[in-house]
Design an enzyme around this catalytic site. Structure first.
Site, short mmCIF file in Angstrom:
data_model
loop_
_atom_site.label_atom_id
_atom_site.label_comp_id
_atom_site.label_asym_id
_atom_site.label_seq_id
_atom_site.Cartn_x
_atom_site.Cartn_y
_atom_site.Cartn_z
N LEU A 127 11.16 1.43 6.74
CA LEU A 127 10.49 1.91 5.54
C LEU A 127 11.09 3.28 5.25
O LEU A 127 11.05 4.17 6.11
CB LEU A 127 8.98 2.05 5.76
CG LEU A 127 8.27 2.56 4.50
CD1 LEU A 127 8.10 1.44 3.48
CD2 LEU A 127 6.93 3.17 4.84
N TYR A 129 0.81 -1.21 0.00
CA TYR A 129 0.00 0.00 0.00
C TYR A 129 0.85 1.26 0.00
O TYR A 129 2.07 1.21 0.17
CB TYR A 129 -0.97 0.01 1.19
CG TYR A 129 -0.33 0.29 2.54
CD1 TYR A 129 0.46 -0.66 3.18
CD2 TYR A 129 -0.52 1.51 3.18
CE1 TYR A 129 1.04 -0.39 4.42
CE2 TYR A 129 0.06 1.78 4.42
CZ TYR A 129 0.84 0.82 5.03
OH TYR A 129 1.41 1.09 6.25
N LYS A 153 6.30 -1.82 1.85
CA LYS A 153 5.15 -1.23 2.54
C LYS A 153 3.99 -2.22 2.41
O LYS A 153 3.12 -2.09 1.54
CB LYS A 153 4.83 0.16 1.96
CG LYS A 153 4.01 1.03 2.90
CD LYS A 153 4.08 2.49 2.52
CE LYS A 153 3.05 3.35 3.21
NZ LYS A 153 3.17 3.50 4.66
N GLU A 204 13.05 2.71 13.63
CA GLU A 204 12.08 3.74 13.23
C GLU A 204 10.92 3.69 14.20
O GLU A 204 10.95 2.96 15.19
CB GLU A 204 11.62 3.51 11.79
CG GLU A 204 10.95 2.17 11.56
CD GLU A 204 10.46 1.95 10.13
OE1 GLU A 204 10.26 2.93 9.39
OE2 GLU A 204 10.26 0.78 9.76
#
Ligand code: PLP
Length: 277
Positions: free
Chosen positions: A200, A30, A144, A176
């Site tokens: 990501l 996505y 993702k 992250e």
């Protein structure tokens, strides 16, 4: 209105097969793309990242960049709001039987648009809280993927603890946030984890890096630890919907005595400028 497999339809009418591998396995990818003043922000970068996610999962991209742009622009036009967040997902498609391995299928494409209200500078300036947790996700965080179980559990913990984000560490290195990239500022240098498969690589992350350089900060894409955060002059998280958010309290401990460094203001202003370009 939403977009589903080639048609613009009312959301209430949108449905997919129970055999869709997105439903059965979370087998899909996505993107979340912001729209400011009716203009899709950094579309090429989002579509390039989508292509990476699709290539990594062997899902065929059903559309060219131009076709995506046409579809997204049309969906956008159904909504009166000038600022929107476009959610698009591509799953591997529906099979006839449930099995882990896959054959070539027709991908399922779903897109919806939601109003986007980014926090104002004065809302951000109050500072936000976060907690830290061990990064239990897999090692392909660069994809993702719609398989988001770990992220969902982190989000629920954040909700229960009434904090904005969960900051993750793997082998004592900060990777992250559960839904964002993480930066620390120390002596005029901004540090963030390298864009490898443990994070990501955020579209906003890249813009924070260029904004930081414009603000005369050095940028180092190297990993840092929790103790580096505790000694930092600033801790920020970034994402397309949150933009650049200062974290002033981590695990109940103040960062930089709870004071937001002036560099944040410069980087924030620079980022806002990019939205107008
Ligand atoms: N990292 C993770 C795990 C995310 O889920 C997100 C956004 O949702 C980001 C980073 C930031 O990416 P972007 O700046 O492209 O929104």
């Amino acid at each position: 209105m939403v977009f589903l497999n080639g048609a613009f339809i009312k959301k209430i009418k949108a449905s997919v097969s129970v055999m869709d591998r997105g439903f059965l396995f979370g087998d899909g990818v996505y993107e979340v793309i912001p729209v400011y003043q009716g203009k899709i922000f950094r579309l090429t970068e989002h579509l390039d990242r989508l292509q990476n996610s699709l290539d990594s999962t062997q899902i065929t991209n059903p559309y060219s960049h131009d076709e995506w742009r046409t579809i997204l622009t049309k969906l956008n036009s159904f909504s009166p709001e000038l600022d929107q967040s476009l959610y698009l997902q591509v799953t591997r498609g529906a099979d006839t039987q449930r099995k882990h391995n896959f054959d070539a299928l027709t991908p399922t494409v779903y897109i919806e648009a939601n109003p986007l209200t980014p926090k104002t500078k004065s809302q951000l300036k109050v500072g936000f809280s976060a907690i830290t947790r061990e990064d239990i996700r897999w090692h392909r965080c660069d994809i993702k993927s719609t398989s988001l179980l770990a992220n969902i559990l982190y989000a629920q913990e954040a909700k229960q603890d009434q904090v904005e984000e969960v900051i993750l560490s793997r082998n004592h290195e900060i990777t992250e946030g559960a839904t964002s990239n993480v930066f620390i500022l120390k002596d005029k240098t901004l540090f963030t984890h390298p864009a490898d498969s443990n994070i990501l690589s955020g579209i906003t992350r890249d813009l924070v890096i260029s904004s930081a350089k414009a603000c005369k900060l050095n940028v180092q894409e190297t990993s840092f630890s929790l103790s580096d955060i505790q000694r930092a002059d600033g801790l920020w998280i970034s994402s397309s919907t949150r933009e650049i958010m200062p974290i002033t309290l981590l695990d109940d401990q103040p960062i930089n005595q709870g004071v937001i460094h002036s560099a944040w203001s410069c980087v924030y202003d620079c980022y806002q400028q990019l939205k107008n370009d």
